[in-house]
Write a protein that holds these residues in place. Structure first.
Motif, PDB file in Angstrom:
ATOM      1  N   GLN A 102      10.096   0.489  -0.102  1.00 44.01           N
ATOM      2  CA  GLN A 102      10.928   0.288   1.077  1.00 44.01           C
ATOM      3  C   GLN A 102      12.375   0.511   0.667  1.00 44.01           C
ATOM      4  OE1 GLN A 102      11.041  -3.729   2.715  1.00 44.01           O
ATOM      5  NE2 GLN A 102      11.288  -2.931   4.777  1.00 44.01           N
ATOM      6  N   PHE A 124       3.889   4.049   2.200  1.00 42.73           N
ATOM      7  CA  PHE A 124       2.771   4.101   1.255  1.00 42.73           C
ATOM      8  C   PHE A 124       3.057   5.073   0.126  1.00 42.73           C
ATOM      9  CE2 PHE A 124      -1.546   4.197  -0.199  1.00 42.73           C
ATOM     10  CZ  PHE A 124      -1.864   5.524  -0.443  1.00 42.73           C
ATOM     11  N   PHE A 160       6.662  -2.588  -3.505  1.00 39.34           N
ATOM     12  CA  PHE A 160       5.695  -3.641  -3.240  1.00 39.34           C
ATOM     13  C   PHE A 160       4.319  -3.233  -3.749  1.00 39.34           C
ATOM     14  CE2 PHE A 160       8.337  -6.369  -0.802  1.00 39.34           C
ATOM     15  CZ  PHE A 160       9.146  -5.574  -0.010  1.00 39.34           C
ATOM     16  N   MET A 174      12.919  -1.188  -2.825  1.00 43.11           N
ATOM     17  CA  MET A 174      12.000  -2.290  -3.127  1.00 43.11           C
ATOM     18  C   MET A 174      10.616  -1.685  -3.286  1.00 43.11           C
ATOM     19  SD  MET A 174      13.046  -5.469  -3.338  1.00 43.11           S
ATOM     20  CE  MET A 174      11.837  -6.625  -2.678  1.00 43.11           C
ATOM     21  N   GLN A 189      14.950   0.464   5.712  1.00 44.89           N
ATOM     22  CA  GLN A 189      13.986   1.409   6.284  1.00 44.89           C
ATOM     23  C   GLN A 189      12.579   0.806   6.293  1.00 44.89           C
ATOM     24  OE1 GLN A 189      14.318   5.401   4.763  1.00 44.89           O
ATOM     25  NE2 GLN A 189      16.545   5.256   4.524  1.00 44.89           N
ATOM     26  N   LYS A 190      11.624   1.600   6.761  1.00 44.07           N
ATOM     27  CA  LYS A 190      10.273   1.076   6.871  1.00 44.07           C
ATOM     28  C   LYS A 190       9.578   1.107   5.518  1.00 44.07           C
ATOM     29  CE  LYS A 190       7.977   5.392   8.129  1.00 44.07           C
ATOM     30  NZ  LYS A 190       7.132   6.053   9.151  1.00 44.07           N
ATOM     31  N   VAL A 191       8.486   0.395   5.444  1.00 40.77           N
ATOM     32  CA  VAL A 191       7.665   0.382   4.245  1.00 40.77           C
ATOM     33  C   VAL A 191       6.818   1.655   4.224  1.00 40.77           C
ATOM     34  CG1 VAL A 191       5.874  -0.902   3.020  1.00 40.77           C
ATOM     35  CG2 VAL A 191       7.610  -2.137   4.334  1.00 40.77           C
ATOM     36  N   TYR A 202       3.621   0.428  -2.466  1.00 40.12           N
ATOM     37  CA  TYR A 202       4.446   0.868  -1.355  1.00 40.12           C
ATOM     38  C   TYR A 202       5.901   0.752  -1.792  1.00 40.12           C
ATOM     39  CZ  TYR A 202       0.373   0.102   1.724  1.00 40.12           C
ATOM     40  OH  TYR A 202      -0.861   0.148   2.324  1.00 40.12           O
ATOM     41  N   PHE A 235       0.467  -8.525   0.135  1.00 43.29           N
ATOM     42  CA  PHE A 235       1.607  -7.911  -0.525  1.00 43.29           C
ATOM     43  C   PHE A 235       2.276  -8.898  -1.474  1.00 43.29           C
ATOM     44  CE2 PHE A 235       2.473  -3.817   1.562  1.00 43.29           C
ATOM     45  CZ  PHE A 235       1.519  -3.859   2.556  1.00 43.29           C
ATOM     46  N   GLY A 236       2.757  -8.364  -2.584  1.00 45.17           N
ATOM     47  CA  GLY A 236       3.566  -9.155  -3.487  1.00 45.17           C
ATOM     48  C   GLY A 236       5.005  -9.257  -2.991  1.00 45.17           C
ATOM     49  N   PRO A 237       5.832 -10.017  -3.709  1.00 47.23           N
ATOM     50  CA  PRO A 237       7.207 -10.239  -3.268  1.00 47.23           C
ATOM     51  C   PRO A 237       8.131  -9.054  -3.512  1.00 47.23           C
ATOM     52  CG  PRO A 237       6.827 -11.347  -5.336  1.00 47.23           C
ATOM     53  CD  PRO A 237       5.504 -10.790  -4.910  1.00 47.23           C
TER      54      PRO A 237
END
Lengths: 113, 113
Positions: free
Chosen positions: B37, B45, B91, B89, B41-43, B35, B104-106
Motif C-alpha cells: 500500500q 496484491f 502487508f 507499507m 492509495q489502495k492495497v 500486498y 492481515f499482519g500489521p
C-alpha cells in the motif's frame, strides 16, 4: 475488468448518523465481497462480507446491501460513532483458487461528535 | 487470538540495497500473500504462495521480488535492489483455505532513500 470502484473518497458524518459507502465491480467471476476496516498504522481487518446469493447482510451496526444485476454493493454504518473513524475498503475476490483480494480505492470516514 | 506478525515494523534502506521483510503467518494456515500500500492509495496484491511455490503474482511483482518460506513458520519477501518507488507499507496475509478470510499482519513500512 479487475477493478473495484469505490466512492466517496472521504466522508464526514455526525455521531449517530448513517455512513454510506458505495462500490461497483465489473468482473462477474467475483463471488465474495468483503469489507475491510483499517486504522492508521494497522493492517486491514475484515469487517463484514457477503456472497452474491443474498441481497443484504447485517452484523450489528454494519449492513452490506448487494445488487447483483447492477454489480454494486454498499456498506451502511448505522449510529456511527467516533470509534468508527477509519479507512474502509470494499473488496472482491473469487472464492475458489488462491483468491487474491482486489481492493477498492478506500473511503476515509471521520465521525465527529 | 492467533494473528499474523511482521518484522520489522519500519525499515529504512538506501536505493539499490536488498531488503528482506519477514512474516509469521497464523500457524495452521496454508495460503500466504503479500500486498503493498503506497501512502494514501489502495492495497495492491503482489503475490500468493501455496505448497512452497508461487500460485499467482501481479505485474508489480517483477524479477526484483522473490518470496520464500525458509522454515515451517516464516514467510519472507525479498526485494533485491530497492527503488524509490518501492517505498510503501507491505502487508503479509494468510488464510486457512481457499475462500476463507485472509488475515492481515500489521505491516512493514519500507522507506527507500
Amino acid at each position: 475488468q479487475q477493478q473495484v470502484k469505490q466512492s466517496p473518497q472521504s466522508l464526514i458524518v455526525q455521531k449517530g448518523g448513517i455512513s454510506i459507502i458505495n462500490c461497483a465491480y465489473e468482473n462477474t467471476a467475483f463471488d465474495y465481497f468483503p469489507w475491510y476496516q483499517q486504522f492508521p498504522g494497522k493492517g486491514p481487518a475484515l469487517l463484514i462480507a457477503i456472497r452474491p446469493d443474498v441481497s443484504e447482510k447485517k452484523e450489528g451496526r454494519f449492513t452490506i446491501s448487494f445488487n447483483k444485476s447492477a454489480k454494486q454493493f454498499s456498506l451502511h454504518i448505522m449510529d456511527s460513532q467516533p470509534g468508527d473513524s477509519a479507512t474502509y475498503f470494499c473488496a472482491a475476490t473469487k472464492s475458489g483458487g488462491y483468491q487474491k483480494v482486489t481492493f477498492g480505492t478506500g473511503t476515509k470516514l471521520q465521525v465527529i461528535p | 487470538e492467533p494473528e499474523v506478525t511482521q518484522t520489522p515494523s519500519h525499515q529504512v534502506t538506501q536505493m539499490g540495497q536488498e531488503v528482506i521483510l519477514r512474516c509469521v503467518p497464523i500457524s495452521n494456515h496454508l495460503y500466504f500473500y503479500w500486498y503493498r500500500q503506497i501512502l494514501g492509495q489502495k492495497v495492491e496484491f503482489l503475490v500468493s504462495f501455496y505448497n512452497n511455490e508461487i500460485s499467482e503474482k501481479s505485474e508489480i511483482f517483477d524479477d526484483q521480488f522473490s518470496v520464500e518460506r525458509p522454515d515451517g513458520s516464516n514467510f519472507t519477501l525479498k526485494i533485491r535492489s530497492t527503488k524509490l518507488e518501492d517505498s510503501a507499507m507491505y502487508f503479509c496475509a494468510s488464510s486457512g483455505q481457499p475462500g476463507n478470510e485472509q488475515f492481515f499482519g500489521p505491516g512493514t513500512r519500507l522507506t527507500v532513500l
